[in-house]
Scaffold this motif. Structure first.
Motif, PDB file in Angstrom:
ATOM      1  N   SER A  38      -5.214  -1.829  -6.924  1.00 22.98           N
ATOM      2  CA  SER A  38      -6.479  -1.572  -6.432  1.00 22.98           C
ATOM      3  C   SER A  38      -6.725   0.047  -6.067  1.00 22.98           C
ATOM      4  O   SER A  38      -6.094   0.347  -4.848  1.00 22.98           O
ATOM      5  CB  SER A  38      -6.884  -2.351  -5.084  1.00 22.98           C
ATOM      6  OG  SER A  38      -8.046  -1.848  -4.436  1.00 22.98           O
ATOM      7  N   THR A  73      -3.387   0.009  -3.079  1.00 16.15           N
ATOM      8  CA  THR A  73      -2.617  -0.998  -3.164  1.00 16.15           C
ATOM      9  C   THR A  73      -2.054  -1.369  -4.590  1.00 16.15           C
ATOM     10  O   THR A  73      -2.795  -1.307  -5.545  1.00 16.15           O
ATOM     11  CB  THR A  73      -3.010  -2.326  -2.437  1.00 16.15           C
ATOM     12  OG1 THR A  73      -3.983  -2.791  -2.891  1.00 16.15           O
ATOM     13  CG2 THR A  73      -2.978  -1.813  -1.068  1.00 16.15           C
ATOM     14  N   LYS A 117      -8.362   0.208  -2.392  1.00 18.52           N
ATOM     15  CA  LYS A 117      -7.449   0.193  -1.355  1.00 18.52           C
ATOM     16  C   LYS A 117      -6.114   0.767  -1.442  1.00 18.52           C
ATOM     17  O   LYS A 117      -5.401   1.049  -0.422  1.00 18.52           O
ATOM     18  CB  LYS A 117      -7.169  -1.364  -1.322  1.00 18.52           C
ATOM     19  CG  LYS A 117      -8.320  -2.348  -0.963  1.00 18.52           C
ATOM     20  CD  LYS A 117      -7.987  -3.445  -0.536  1.00 18.52           C
ATOM     21  CE  LYS A 117      -7.673  -4.655  -1.472  1.00 18.52           C
ATOM     22  NZ  LYS A 117      -7.203  -6.000  -1.089  1.00 18.52           N
ATOM     23  N   GLU A 177       0.819  -1.254  -0.099  1.00 13.85           N
ATOM     24  CA  GLU A 177      -0.108   0.181   0.060  1.00 13.85           C
ATOM     25  C   GLU A 177       0.915   1.308  -0.085  1.00 13.85           C
ATOM     26  O   GLU A 177       1.960   1.432   0.736  1.00 13.85           O
ATOM     27  CB  GLU A 177      -0.776   0.148   1.427  1.00 13.85           C
ATOM     28  CG  GLU A 177      -1.751   1.073   1.527  1.00 13.85           C
ATOM     29  CD  GLU A 177      -2.549   0.902   2.804  1.00 13.85           C
ATOM     30  OE1 GLU A 177      -2.130   0.553   3.854  1.00 13.85           O
ATOM     31  OE2 GLU A 177      -3.788   1.436   2.809  1.00 13.85           O
TER      32      GLU A 177
END
Ligand code: FES
Length: 253
Positions: free
Chosen positions: A58, A63, A61, A24
């Motif tokens: 993503s 990430t 998220k 992340e």
């Protein structure tokens, strides 16, 4: 491209000697095209960073997901990292598949081994743009299979293994669909596979990702230099900065 300490949020073994790591950080919002890579500093004990292609992003998220194969002490050490730990990443690097330039149609994705991961993010992007997708995925053996279900969610999948333990026994070129129906192809994998794919698909528009040739990943070591055909503007290209994605006619494999 920035340098960032990204946080590991998921890290697991998904096949023989093959690991998935989800990390992340801000770099996730900077990825422009599938086929780009990040550059990982495994630890202070390993001087060189390792280029690893981005398998998924993503935006929700924040990430990116990378898949890597254990190939030596460096990648072996990487397997010991735990969720919650930070990891030193530079990225995103390189020029990926120009998804927006490809006319909608039947896209054939051909991946071999650890060349398969960047094709997953590509398949998601192509699917979102309405392309019909066929993926031909080549592995050494059944124990090496990964992401088959994920590709199946996006279109037809054909599997090959060298030993015949899953899918068709042979190479990706033994499992190609009717090429008359294919509008454009996208491939990533070992150079010998890319050569054979390029030959089989002569005349079709396509894109080749040449990750196997990468070293430092930042244009400093010249390990990735490739010859270009004599009618090219440049005498050579650097895979890490001019690629890793090229049109088949741009490079001599
Ligand atoms: Fe070092 Fe490209 S990988 S210059």
């Amino acid at each position: 491209m920035i340098r960032e300490w990204m946080t590991i949020v998921n890290h697991q073994r998904i096949a023989h000697q093959t690991y998935l790591m989800e990390i992340e950080g801000e770099i996730a919002s900077m990825v422009e095209t599938p086929g780009q890579f990040v550059h990982i500093q495994i630890s202070d004990s390993f001087f060189l960073r390792r280029p690893v292609s981005i398998a998924d992003v993503s935006p929700v998220k924040g990430t990116i997901t990378i898949l890597y194969k254990v190939l030596g002490e460096g990648t072996e050490a990487l397997t010991t990292k735990l969720p919650g730990e930070k990891i030193d990443i530079v990225g995103p690097g390189g020029k990926g598949f120009p998804v927006d330039e490809v006319e909608k149609g039947h896209a054939l994705l051909i991946g071999g081994g650890i060349g398969i991961p960047p094709l997953y993010y590509l398949a998601k992007q192509l699917k979102a743009k309405g392309h019909h997708i066929t993926s031909v995925l080549g592995y050494r053996s059944e124990e090496d299979l990964f992401y088959v279900r994920e590709f199946e969610e996006l279109g037809e999948v054909r599997i090959t293994t060298n030993d015949g333990s899953a899918g068709i026994k042979g190479f990706v070129t033994d499992a190609l669909p009717d090429l008359n129906s294919v509008d454009c192809y996208f491939t990533c994998g070992p150079t010998v596979m890319l050569k054979n794919v390029k030959k089989e698909l002569t005349g079709k528009p396509g894109y080749i990702s040449i990750e196997e040739r990468m070293g430092c990943g930042i244009g400093a070591c010249f390990a990735c230099v490739m010859e270009t055909p004599c009618n090219s503007e440049k005498d050579y290209v650097k895979v890490c900065s001019d690629g890793p994605v090229f049109r088949p006619e741009e490079v001599i494999l």
